[in-house]
Design an enzyme around this catalytic site. Structure first.
Site, mmCIF file in Angstrom:
data_model
loop_
_atom_site.group_PDB
_atom_site.id
_atom_site.type_symbol
_atom_site.label_atom_id
_atom_site.label_comp_id
_atom_site.label_asym_id
_atom_site.label_seq_id
_atom_site.Cartn_x
_atom_site.Cartn_y
_atom_site.Cartn_z
ATOM 1 N N ASP A 45 -44.652 47.207 -33.028
ATOM 2 C CA ASP A 45 -43.486 47.070 -32.163
ATOM 3 C C ASP A 45 -42.962 45.647 -32.322
ATOM 4 O O ASP A 45 -43.372 44.924 -33.237
ATOM 5 C CB ASP A 45 -43.845 47.383 -30.704
ATOM 6 C CG ASP A 45 -44.817 46.380 -30.093
ATOM 7 O OD1 ASP A 45 -45.246 45.437 -30.805
ATOM 8 O OD2 ASP A 45 -45.140 46.528 -28.908
ATOM 9 N N LYS A 57 -43.730 54.054 -35.180
ATOM 10 C CA LYS A 57 -44.418 53.264 -34.149
ATOM 11 C C LYS A 57 -44.980 54.156 -33.065
ATOM 12 O O LYS A 57 -46.160 54.071 -32.706
ATOM 13 C CB LYS A 57 -43.467 52.231 -33.544
ATOM 14 C CG LYS A 57 -44.142 51.231 -32.619
ATOM 15 C CD LYS A 57 -44.071 51.530 -31.153
ATOM 16 C CE LYS A 57 -42.680 51.618 -30.590
ATOM 17 N NZ LYS A 57 -42.625 51.633 -29.111
#
Length: 215
Positions: free
Chosen positions: A135, A117
């Site tokens: 996320d 991420k």
């Protein structure tokens, strides 16, 4: 509803969608994203100006004492482990990359505290490389809008969205999903009344799955 139709609607709702972490260069963005784990962007933005004033680059941060770094970020969650991570990250940048933030996924994820991420955010925002960072907001929205299955893990969500969303829209889609999830389709008490996606929403199915697996 196609992914293009979804994104077009979100563009109309959030034309100002952008990365809300304050930064001036790839190094500051990288550190800010690492600090944002399990913490809001707003909380991170409260501590990073003083942190970056004291340690403006990887060399300065690598030479700092972890206890001193802690003092700057102690208002955010997990600050002790995050202080260790960003210090180790800075040391790796200095030792392996001459203090510069690398571009490749492999190099970025070799750094302390940097997962897919974080690497995707840096590649997308700092270097304008097509990427789709997932996320908690993005994962929730992807599942509620039916772009991923309720049981999919983060990497599966990323891969499915990248297949269904045009490559040239990946970077923008990430910000649109975050703004939609942060300010409209929230985890608790989403604004379902008047939502343009009610007909395709999988919220009830997602909540049922979570309750079942929380037992």
């Amino acid at each position: 509803m196609t992914s293009d139709e979804i994104l077009d609607i979100l563009e109309g709702m959030f034309p100002q969608a952008h990365c809300e972490l304050l930064h001036q260069d790839p190094f500051q963005l990288l550190v800010a994203v690492v600090l944002s784990a399990q913490t809001t962007d707003a909380a991170v933005n409260q501590v990073t100006p003083a942190l970056f004033a004291a340690y403006p680059d990887a060399f300065a941060l690598a030479n700092a004492n972890v206890s001193d770094i802690e003092r700057y970020i102690k208002r955010i969650g997990l600050y002790r482990s995050k202080a260790r991570n960003i210090h180790a990250l800075a040391e790796s940048l200095v030792e392996q990359f001459d203090g510069q933030v690398p571009i490749s996924m492999k190099d970025l994820t070799s750094l302390a505290g940097v997962g897919r991420k974080t690497a995707n955010v840096v590649r997308s925002v700092a270097f304008d490389i097509p990427a789709f960072a997932v996320d908690t907001h993005v994962a929730r929205i992807s599942k509620r809008l039916g772009l991923a299955k309720v049981q999919d893990d983060v990497e599966t969500v990323e891969n499915k969205c990248k297949r269904k969303i045009k490559r040239e829209r990946w970077n923008r889609a990430h910000h649109l999903f975050i703004f939609f999830g942060r300010y409209y389709c929230t985890a608790r008490n989403p604004h379902c009344e008047g939502c343009p996606f009610v007909a395709i929403c999988k919220k009830e199915k997602l909540e049922a799955y979570r309750k079942q697996h929380a037992q």
